[in-house]
Design a protein around this motif. Structure first.
Motif, PDB file in Angstrom:
ATOM      1  N   ASP A  99      -0.864 -19.419  55.594  1.00 47.65           N
ATOM      2  CA  ASP A  99      -1.552 -18.137  55.273  1.00 47.65           C
ATOM      3  C   ASP A  99      -2.450 -18.618  54.032  1.00 47.65           C
ATOM      4  OD1 ASP A  99      -1.801 -15.725  53.525  1.00 47.65           O
ATOM      5  OD2 ASP A  99       0.268 -15.098  54.073  1.00 47.65           O
ATOM      6  N   MET A 100      -3.714 -18.109  54.084  1.00 45.64           N
ATOM      7  CA  MET A 100      -4.699 -18.508  53.233  1.00 45.64           C
ATOM      8  C   MET A 100      -4.298 -18.337  51.770  1.00 45.64           C
ATOM      9  SD  MET A 100      -7.854 -15.605  53.579  1.00 45.64           S
ATOM     10  CE  MET A 100      -7.998 -16.142  55.342  1.00 45.64           C
ATOM     11  N   ARG A 101      -3.142 -17.218  51.632  1.00 45.70           N
ATOM     12  CA  ARG A 101      -2.904 -16.841  50.285  1.00 45.70           C
ATOM     13  C   ARG A 101      -2.183 -18.041  49.575  1.00 45.70           C
ATOM     14  NH1 ARG A 101       0.296 -11.626  51.283  1.00 45.70           N
ATOM     15  NH2 ARG A 101       1.067 -12.817  52.848  1.00 45.70           N
ATOM     16  N   ASP A 125      -4.907  -8.477  44.594  1.00 42.84           N
ATOM     17  CA  ASP A 125      -4.176  -9.592  44.182  1.00 42.84           C
ATOM     18  C   ASP A 125      -4.061 -10.652  45.339  1.00 42.84           C
ATOM     19  OD1 ASP A 125      -3.082  -8.645  41.843  1.00 42.84           O
ATOM     20  OD2 ASP A 125      -1.092  -7.784  42.744  1.00 42.84           O
ATOM     21  N   ASP A 126      -4.378  -9.840  46.793  1.00 41.89           N
ATOM     22  CA  ASP A 126      -4.248 -10.841  47.988  1.00 41.89           C
ATOM     23  C   ASP A 126      -5.616 -11.645  47.782  1.00 41.89           C
ATOM     24  OD1 ASP A 126      -1.872 -10.200  49.181  1.00 41.89           O
ATOM     25  OD2 ASP A 126      -2.781  -8.612  50.015  1.00 41.89           O
ATOM     26  N   ILE A 131      -8.582 -16.662  46.956  1.00 41.26           N
ATOM     27  CA  ILE A 131      -9.622 -17.529  46.038  1.00 41.26           C
ATOM     28  C   ILE A 131      -9.054 -18.642  45.303  1.00 41.26           C
ATOM     29  CG2 ILE A 131     -11.194 -17.237  44.275  1.00 41.26           C
ATOM     30  CD1 ILE A 131     -11.757 -14.273  45.127  1.00 41.26           C
ATOM     31  N   GLU A 132      -7.697 -18.436  44.767  1.00 42.97           N
ATOM     32  CA  GLU A 132      -7.029 -19.691  44.400  1.00 42.97           C
ATOM     33  C   GLU A 132      -6.648 -20.625  44.974  1.00 42.97           C
ATOM     34  OE1 GLU A 132      -3.713 -17.513  42.244  1.00 42.97           O
ATOM     35  OE2 GLU A 132      -4.953 -16.961  40.402  1.00 42.97           O
ATOM     36  N   THR A 133      -6.200 -20.159  46.502  1.00 40.26           N
ATOM     37  CA  THR A 133      -6.095 -21.439  47.365  1.00 40.26           C
ATOM     38  C   THR A 133      -7.490 -22.163  47.697  1.00 40.26           C
ATOM     39  OG1 THR A 133      -4.356 -20.067  48.414  1.00 40.26           O
ATOM     40  CG2 THR A 133      -5.561 -21.867  49.771  1.00 40.26           C
TER      41      THR A 133
END
Length: 254
Positions: A99-101, A125-126, A131-133
């Protein structure tokens, strides 16, 4: 009311990403990605020495197939059936389900690419989590490229159709229809109708409805900046009938 995060988590339950995945090369043939892959390659290379690229939400690997001769590719997608399609098309790439999140590969890359699968981020939030990933997987001095189909400022209701034939007699035709039921929220609706003909001439139809995220340019740039990137936006100028998109670029400080 359906929770958007639950919508994302259940994306692999859509037939589009499940039993219909083997039809993906006929629904959206790899050759149709050549132009945008060239644009992507130029942006990915803008970070300097770009040798390794991680694509999050890589789907059937059709965009990646045009990048394999320039970069070492690692491909991540939530759907195992789509990864199977990609493994056949991109045998030299490394594939992971995730999952990219939330996925963390304990590895950094020269560049991270998130193509239109980023559209499944339907809440801020998603989107922030994806983006943090990307930031977690970009080496210092590297670059991230994110490509939503639409931003809020330019979204318009539209329809599209397509499909192709295979040498073995199989064929697909589809109709796609996108609209925004409530411009005050952060998502739109796209419905698909597929007509699938197998090699024996048996015809099946399938219908799907997908919820897709829609955010203003400033939201994209703000979230990239908050994650630690130096953010910018680049307008795509496609040929043909494709609608232009905004490509977001984040440079991680060296």
């Amino acid at each position: 009311m359906t929770n958007p995060t639950q919508d994302l988590a259940s994306r692999v339950e859509h037939r589009f990403y499940g039993d219909l995945a083997p039809w993906w090369p006929l629904i959206s043939p790899p050759g149709e990605y050549a132009e945008e892959a060239g644009f992507a390659a130029d942006l990915l290379s803008a970070g300097g020495q770009t040798r390794t690229v991680l694509e999050l939400g890589s789907g059937g690997g059709h965009l990646a197939s045009h990048l394999a001769d320039r970069f070492g590719l690692t491909l991540v997608d939530l759907s195992e059936p789509m990864l199977a399609v990609s493994r056949a098309l991109n045998p030299t790439a490394t594939h992971h389900q995730g999952d990219m999140r939330t996925v963390r590969l304990d590895e950094q890359f020269d560049a991270v690419l998130i193509h239109d699968a980023i559209d499944y981020m339907t809440t801020e939030d998603d989107l922030r989590a994806a983006i943090e990933t990307a930031y977690a997987h970009v080496r210092p001095g590297g670059i991230a490229v994110l490509v939503p189909d639409d931003v809020a400022e330019s979204f318009e209701q539209r329809t599209a159709h397509g499909g192709s034939d295979a040498a073995d007699g199989r064929a697909v035709r589809y109709l796609e229809w996108s609209w925004d039921p409530d411009p005050s929220d952060s998502w739109t609706i796209t419905t698909y109708t597929f007509v699938l003909r197998d090699a024996d001439g048996v015809v099946e139809t399938a219908h799907e409805t997908h919820r897709l995220g829609l955010f203003p340019r400033d939201t994209w740039l703000r979230l990239l900046t908050e994650a630690g990137f130096k953010a910018s936006a680049h307008n795509e100028l496609p040929t043909g009938n494709d609608h232009p998109r905004t490509w977001f670029v984040g440079r991680r400080p060296a």
